[in-house]
Motif scaffolding. Structure first.
Motif, mmCIF file in Angstrom:
data_model
loop_
_atom_site.group_PDB
_atom_site.id
_atom_site.type_symbol
_atom_site.label_atom_id
_atom_site.label_comp_id
_atom_site.label_asym_id
_atom_site.label_seq_id
_atom_site.Cartn_x
_atom_site.Cartn_y
_atom_site.Cartn_z
ATOM 1 N N ARG A 129 0.814 -1.207 0.000
ATOM 2 C CA ARG A 129 0.000 0.000 0.000
ATOM 3 C C ARG A 129 0.853 1.263 0.000
ATOM 4 N NH1 ARG A 129 -3.059 1.190 5.301
ATOM 5 N NH2 ARG A 129 -1.025 0.435 5.731
ATOM 6 N N GLU A 130 1.950 1.259 0.745
ATOM 7 C CA GLU A 130 2.796 2.445 0.820
ATOM 8 C C GLU A 130 3.406 2.781 -0.536
ATOM 9 O OE1 GLU A 130 3.235 -0.268 2.753
ATOM 10 O OE2 GLU A 130 3.091 0.339 4.843
ATOM 11 N N ILE A 131 3.789 1.759 -1.295
ATOM 12 C CA ILE A 131 4.368 1.999 -2.612
ATOM 13 C C ILE A 131 3.308 2.568 -3.543
ATOM 14 C CG2 ILE A 131 5.383 0.902 -4.651
ATOM 15 C CD1 ILE A 131 6.768 -1.038 -2.786
ATOM 16 N N VAL A 132 2.101 1.990 -3.510
ATOM 17 C CA VAL A 132 1.016 2.486 -4.355
ATOM 18 C C VAL A 132 0.726 3.946 -4.038
ATOM 19 C CG1 VAL A 132 -1.440 2.247 -4.894
ATOM 20 C CG2 VAL A 132 -0.016 0.213 -4.679
ATOM 21 N N GLU A 133 0.624 4.283 -2.759
ATOM 22 C CA GLU A 133 0.336 5.661 -2.367
ATOM 23 C C GLU A 133 1.439 6.609 -2.822
ATOM 24 O OE1 GLU A 133 -0.301 5.443 1.839
ATOM 25 O OE2 GLU A 133 -2.200 4.392 1.605
#
Length: 157
Positions: A129-133
């Motif tokens: 999720r952190e990479i996507v954000e």
């Protein structure tokens, strides 16, 4: 000393010891927690050499080099900045260029990230999720249609 005073002293000292133990536990946990950082975060905040961090992003296309004794070099990018990574060990089967990756380790004085652990996405639909954000904030994220995993198709008879 009265009975009431002894009881208050016992309760007070017990609370003091408990507070000290909680403070000690929290301080040790704070040092062992490793947060996710993009290459831009690390470059902007100038992570201190030797400090343990988690680096996440995409493996830059054309950057993967395999050497002797399981030595691997690659670059992690978030679209804005690239950080060279050096790792010695076996990488996951799904590790490859253009895929999401998270590496745990530290920054060497020369600016190379020395990874101790390398994690790759576990299937074609997963990305942390952190990479996507981070990629969405920087305008480098492209939505792709994920297959319907929850439905089972029934054949017509």
């Amino acid at each position: 000393m009265t009975r009431k005073q002894r009881r208050l002293i016992l309760i007070g000292s017990s609370l003091g010891v408990l507070a000290f133990a909680v403070a000690l536990i929290l301080s040790s946990l704070r040092e062992s927690i490793v947060f996710f950082n993009s290459p831009t975060d690390i470059a902007d905040h100038k992570a201190a050499p030797g400090k343990r961090v988690r680096l996440g992003g995409m493996v830059k296309m054309g950057s993967l080099e395999r050497g002797d004794n399981l030595q691997i070099r690659f670059e992690v990018t978030d679209g804005n900045r690239d950080i060279p990574v050096s790792y010695r060990g076996i990488v996951p089967d799904l590790f490859r260029e253009g895929q999401g990756v998270i590496a745990e380790g530290h920054i060497e004085p020369g600016g190379t990230f020395q990874a101790e652990t390398v994690l790759a996405k576990h299937d074609e639909n997963y990305m942390p999720r952190e990479i996507v954000e981070t990629l969405k904030k920087q305008g480098h994220w492209q939505e792709t249609a994920a297959p319907d995993s929850g439905r089972v198709k029934q054949s017509a008879k």
